[in-house]
Design a protein around this motif. Structure first.
Motif: not given
Ligand SMILES: C[S@@+](CC[C@H](N)C(=O)[O-])C[C@H]1O[C@@H](n2cnc3c(N)ncnc32)[C@H](O)[C@@H]1O
Length: 223
Positions: A53-66, A68-72
């Motif tokens: 995940s590196g910095t964590g920016q992608h997963v944070t942005e994608f968790a905001r957009r979806a 209803q999903l749980t992001w790990w």
């Protein structure tokens, strides 16, 4: 600055006092990557694991957009794990979990959650890691995705043994000079791994700057 350098903080914004790091590539990449995944993610339920995940920016942005999903998120680098956790706290998102330490050089890597995963995501990792990381990623996806789940991989790739652009050939040579175990991978070879792992051949979406998103589906047979 070569594309594979991940000394976050030396390029991009300086680190925040809470440990949040900024990756300049995130600002260029997240929108096109999301556009390749949105049709699947928007209608999906369940758990999504990101590797590297590196910095964590992608997963944070994608968790905001979806939501209803749980992001790990996950990574193997301690400084990156701290940054991911800092982005998680900063976001306040209830559907974003704390990062797990997962090293893809471990053939038996596992996700520390319950049940099967709806999707796995891996962005810009396979060309800056040994081939066994590609093998372990795809094997692990076969073990840990539910039927119909997707493995999304983003990065530069060869197709049928050939680079898709002269700039990717130059990039590949620079990677291999830096570390002989690194290099731009070939979709055809990843498809061979996918077949052995019970995944479909890659569905390919072209991205800006000669990158691709590869989407492998679990439980969809090869012909
Ligand atoms: C180029 S960075 C990309 C980070 C992030 N995915 C992005 O696109 O912004 C590569 C990431 O892969 C991680 N990585 C490299 N080898 C790994 C391995 N064996 N297991 C897990 N993560 C790894 C690095 O720590 C780094 O965070």
């Amino acid at each position: 600055m070569p594309r594979f350098v991940v000394e976050y903080g030396s390029v991009g914004r300086p680190p925040e006092p809470d440990g949040r790091l900024d990756g300049p590539a995130f600002h260029r990449n997240h929108e096109p990557i999301w556009s390749a995944m949105a049709a699947f993610m928007d209608g999906a339920q369940g758990e999504v694991l990101e590797l590297g995940s590196g910095t964590g920016q992608h997963v944070t942005e994608f968790a905001r957009r979806a939501p209803q999903l749980t992001w790990w998120p996950s990574d193997y680098n301690a400084r990156h794990l701290d940054s991911i956790e800092a982005w998680r706290r900063h976001s306040g998102l209830a559907n974003l979990r704390s990062p797990q330490r997962i090293d893809l050089t471990d053939a038996d890597w596992t996700w520390h959650g319950s049940g099967k995963l709806t999707a796995i995501l891996c962005i810009n990792v396979l060309h800056i890691s040994p081939w066994r990381v590609s093998q372990n990623l795809i094997d692990g996806a076969g073990r840990q995705l539910r039927d119909g789940g997707r493995l999304f991989i983003y990065g530069p790739f060869k197709r049928d043994g050939a680079h898709t652009a002269p700039s990717n050939a130059t990039f590949d040579a620079s990677l291999r000079a830096e570390n002989p175990d690194w290099g731009v991978r070939d979709v055809r070879e990843l498809d061979t791994l996918a077949q052995a792992a019970g995944l479909s051949p890659a569905e390919i979406t072209t991205m800006p700057a000669n990158n691709l998103v590869l989407a492998f589906a679990r439980g969809v047979r090869h012909n």
